[in-house]
Design a protein around this motif. Sequence first.
Motif, PDB file in Angstrom:
ATOM      1  N   LYS A 180     -15.626 -60.954   2.355  1.00 33.23           N
ATOM      2  CA  LYS A 180     -15.429 -59.746   2.850  1.00 33.23           C
ATOM      3  C   LYS A 180     -14.931 -58.561   1.718  1.00 33.23           C
ATOM      4  CE  LYS A 180     -14.028 -61.056   7.668  1.00 33.23           C
ATOM      5  NZ  LYS A 180     -13.127 -60.839   8.585  1.00 33.23           N
ATOM      6  N   GLY A 181     -14.635 -59.191   0.655  1.00 36.78           N
ATOM      7  CA  GLY A 181     -14.375 -58.342  -0.526  1.00 36.78           C
ATOM      8  C   GLY A 181     -13.888 -59.081  -1.698  1.00 36.78           C
ATOM      9  N   ALA A 182     -13.952 -58.357  -2.816  1.00 33.00           N
ATOM     10  CA  ALA A 182     -13.573 -59.025  -4.145  1.00 33.00           C
ATOM     11  C   ALA A 182     -12.923 -57.892  -4.939  1.00 33.00           C
ATOM     12  CB  ALA A 182     -14.515 -59.819  -4.736  1.00 33.00           C
ATOM     13  N   PHE A 183     -12.170 -57.939  -5.792  1.00 33.48           N
ATOM     14  CA  PHE A 183     -11.637 -56.928  -6.510  1.00 33.48           C
ATOM     15  C   PHE A 183     -10.672 -57.399  -7.892  1.00 33.48           C
ATOM     16  CE2 PHE A 183      -8.654 -57.619  -3.093  1.00 33.48           C
ATOM     17  CZ  PHE A 183      -7.418 -57.558  -3.509  1.00 33.48           C
ATOM     18  N   TYR A 184     -10.830 -56.662  -8.924  1.00 30.21           N
ATOM     19  CA  TYR A 184      -9.741 -56.644  -9.897  1.00 30.21           C
ATOM     20  C   TYR A 184      -8.706 -56.058  -9.641  1.00 30.21           C
ATOM     21  CZ  TYR A 184     -13.632 -58.538 -12.691  1.00 30.21           C
ATOM     22  OH  TYR A 184     -14.965 -59.033 -13.276  1.00 30.21           O
TER      23      TYR A 184
ATOM     24  N   CYS B 145     -18.567 -72.709  -3.566  1.00 30.78           N
ATOM     25  CA  CYS B 145     -18.927 -71.844  -4.549  1.00 30.78           C
ATOM     26  C   CYS B 145     -17.980 -71.641  -5.667  1.00 30.78           C
ATOM     27  CB  CYS B 145     -19.500 -70.623  -4.072  1.00 30.78           C
ATOM     28  SG  CYS B 145     -20.374 -69.410  -5.454  1.00 30.78           S
ATOM     29  N   SER B 146     -18.165 -71.423  -6.846  1.00 36.64           N
ATOM     30  CA  SER B 146     -17.191 -71.216  -7.784  1.00 36.64           C
ATOM     31  C   SER B 146     -17.685 -70.074  -8.481  1.00 36.64           C
ATOM     32  CB  SER B 146     -17.343 -72.446  -8.949  1.00 36.64           C
ATOM     33  OG  SER B 146     -16.719 -73.578  -8.416  1.00 36.64           O
ATOM     34  N   ILE B 147     -16.515 -69.077  -8.835  1.00 34.22           N
ATOM     35  CA  ILE B 147     -16.890 -67.895  -9.143  1.00 34.22           C
ATOM     36  C   ILE B 147     -15.841 -67.945 -10.838  1.00 34.22           C
ATOM     37  CG2 ILE B 147     -16.062 -65.300  -9.187  1.00 34.22           C
ATOM     38  CD1 ILE B 147     -16.211 -65.529  -6.122  1.00 34.22           C
ATOM     39  N   ASN B 148     -16.709 -67.714 -11.874  1.00 29.32           N
ATOM     40  CA  ASN B 148     -16.120 -67.652 -13.045  1.00 29.32           C
ATOM     41  C   ASN B 148     -15.270 -66.316 -13.476  1.00 29.32           C
ATOM     42  OD1 ASN B 148     -17.372 -70.447 -13.644  1.00 29.32           O
ATOM     43  ND2 ASN B 148     -19.452 -69.401 -14.244  1.00 29.32           N
ATOM     44  N   LEU B 149     -14.240 -66.371 -14.057  1.00 30.63           N
ATOM     45  CA  LEU B 149     -13.282 -65.429 -14.341  1.00 30.63           C
ATOM     46  C   LEU B 149     -13.682 -64.858 -15.762  1.00 30.63           C
ATOM     47  CD1 LEU B 149      -9.992 -66.225 -12.775  1.00 30.63           C
ATOM     48  CD2 LEU B 149     -11.993 -64.637 -11.872  1.00 30.63           C
ATOM     49  N   PRO B 150     -13.563 -63.750 -16.380  1.00 32.12           N
ATOM     50  CA  PRO B 150     -13.640 -63.317 -17.662  1.00 32.12           C
ATOM     51  C   PRO B 150     -12.619 -64.160 -18.488  1.00 32.12           C
ATOM     52  CG  PRO B 150     -13.797 -61.372 -16.261  1.00 32.12           C
ATOM     53  CD  PRO B 150     -13.223 -62.593 -15.374  1.00 32.12           C
ATOM     54  N   SER B 151     -13.045 -64.345 -19.776  1.00 34.61           N
ATOM     55  CA  SER B 151     -12.454 -64.993 -20.574  1.00 34.61           C
ATOM     56  C   SER B 151     -11.221 -63.796 -21.110  1.00 34.61           C
ATOM     57  CB  SER B 151     -12.910 -65.863 -21.911  1.00 34.61           C
ATOM     58  OG  SER B 151     -13.556 -64.611 -22.467  1.00 34.61           O
TER      59      SER B 151
ATOM     60  N   TYR C 134      -5.154 -59.900 -12.439  1.00 34.63           N
ATOM     61  CA  TYR C 134      -5.746 -60.938 -11.677  1.00 34.63           C
ATOM     62  C   TYR C 134      -7.059 -60.380 -10.733  1.00 34.63           C
ATOM     63  CZ  TYR C 134      -3.858 -57.990  -7.705  1.00 34.63           C
ATOM     64  OH  TYR C 134      -3.620 -57.164  -6.636  1.00 34.63           O
ATOM     65  N   PHE C 135      -7.618 -61.497 -10.183  1.00 35.98           N
ATOM     66  CA  PHE C 135      -8.692 -61.117  -9.660  1.00 35.98           C
ATOM     67  C   PHE C 135      -8.809 -61.981  -8.236  1.00 35.98           C
ATOM     68  CE2 PHE C 135     -13.210 -62.536  -8.290  1.00 35.98           C
ATOM     69  CZ  PHE C 135     -13.915 -61.227  -8.445  1.00 35.98           C
ATOM     70  N   GLN C 136      -8.928 -61.207  -7.076  1.00 36.95           N
ATOM     71  CA  GLN C 136      -8.784 -61.932  -5.615  1.00 36.95           C
ATOM     72  C   GLN C 136     -10.315 -61.513  -5.059  1.00 36.95           C
ATOM     73  OE1 GLN C 136      -5.223 -61.490  -3.919  1.00 36.95           O
ATOM     74  NE2 GLN C 136      -5.955 -60.915  -1.949  1.00 36.95           N
ATOM     75  N   VAL C 137     -10.450 -62.889  -4.042  1.00 37.02           N
ATOM     76  CA  VAL C 137     -11.552 -62.817  -3.191  1.00 37.02           C
ATOM     77  C   VAL C 137     -11.030 -63.149  -1.797  1.00 37.02           C
ATOM     78  CG1 VAL C 137     -13.819 -63.786  -2.542  1.00 37.02           C
ATOM     79  CG2 VAL C 137     -12.987 -63.526  -5.009  1.00 37.02           C
TER      80      VAL C 137
ATOM     81  N   SER D 266      -7.329 -66.419  -5.207  1.00 42.08           N
ATOM     82  CA  SER D 266      -6.747 -65.329  -6.551  1.00 42.08           C
ATOM     83  C   SER D 266      -6.043 -66.181  -7.776  1.00 42.08           C
ATOM     84  CB  SER D 266      -5.975 -64.419  -6.147  1.00 42.08           C
ATOM     85  OG  SER D 266      -4.563 -65.014  -5.826  1.00 42.08           O
ATOM     86  N   ALA D 267      -6.560 -65.487  -8.750  1.00 41.67           N
ATOM     87  CA  ALA D 267      -5.661 -66.097 -10.028  1.00 41.67           C
ATOM     88  C   ALA D 267      -5.542 -65.135 -11.025  1.00 41.67           C
ATOM     89  CB  ALA D 267      -6.834 -67.130 -10.716  1.00 41.67           C
TER      90      ALA D 267
END
Length: 365
Positions: free
Chosen positions: A62-66, A98-104, A120-123, A39-40
Amino acid sequence: MKRSSCAGRMYTMDNYNTWTACLVFMITFPHIISGEYSSACFNSTQKSLKLDCGSGYMLRIKGAFYGYSSQGLCFFRPGDCTQLEYQSYYPCVGQSSCSINLPSGSYGQHLQSCDKDSTYFQVEYTCVPAFQTADICATPTLNAQSGYISTPRYPSNYRDNADCSTKITVDPHQKINLTIIDMDLESNGTYSCMDWLYALDGLRSVTLCARRANEGVAILQSNEITIQFKSDKTGNRKGFWLYFDAYPPIPPTTTTTTTAKHTTGKEEPVTTQPSKPKDGSIPITMNAQQSQKKDEEKLPFAAIVGGVIGTLAFILIVLLTLLGLKWWKERRLYSRSKNTEYIDARNPAFRSSNDFQGVEIYCNC
């Protein structure tokens, strides 16, 4: 920006003590320590999440969310406002890294449920050994209690003109849970499947296509399931990755061992052989213990027969009751799904793409 490891889970945060965060997380979420998460925060300089399982492993997300944290944390805590996300991590499923780009910007998505901007965003993910996944076109039968199934070459695109199947079989008293981890099969809008997955448990069937993730196939309830994969001659996609497990679990077998004890110091009963009578007959003698044991073994014959008959009658009543309940439930399911127009409940004969015209299907397009 700090990056730390907490019980095998990777996370990132800003302006927060690392060890305090680990302690709080382990106390608050002891039930998910065994997995992985990344997460970040959006207001940090890091604009991507790196997921790395290493060579020979596959990412199962298993899941990703804002999320919005009123405390300014960069990972989930109970009470946070969240919104699920699928599109951003779809390409990562099945890969080794893999890399997941976050919104600017300083926030990700606006969360309608709490009218807040996510902070934040978490996977959430696990790493699955690649050898545990069976190719549906190379594995005609499966008898394991759990496992993974995928299309050929997954996570790369499958080939054209594929037509193969596998059959999962577990113990008769068990049923099979089937979960779609990831699926992307060619479809023509929302009314036609060009390529599809077809599953049958002997009584119920389901046909699926298009894109979906982390969905259970609840309609199938049997100890035997046949899964078929079909692709046409044009166009292909990523395919599917499935997980199955049997329930209830088989109890572990236990073996009991007995050890013979050697006792010393006890006086053994002393018996004397009677003298042989003069007429040549051999007398039969029993000590007190033998006489008592013989009396205990004399059970009334009628009591034994009555107990056996009563037990058999009880078992017969239970079996008839279970069969009646099974028949009633199946009749209800059949009558309920008989008139449904969804493709997921179609008859096994309707497996041609032309048969799906005008039929609504479940599609996460």
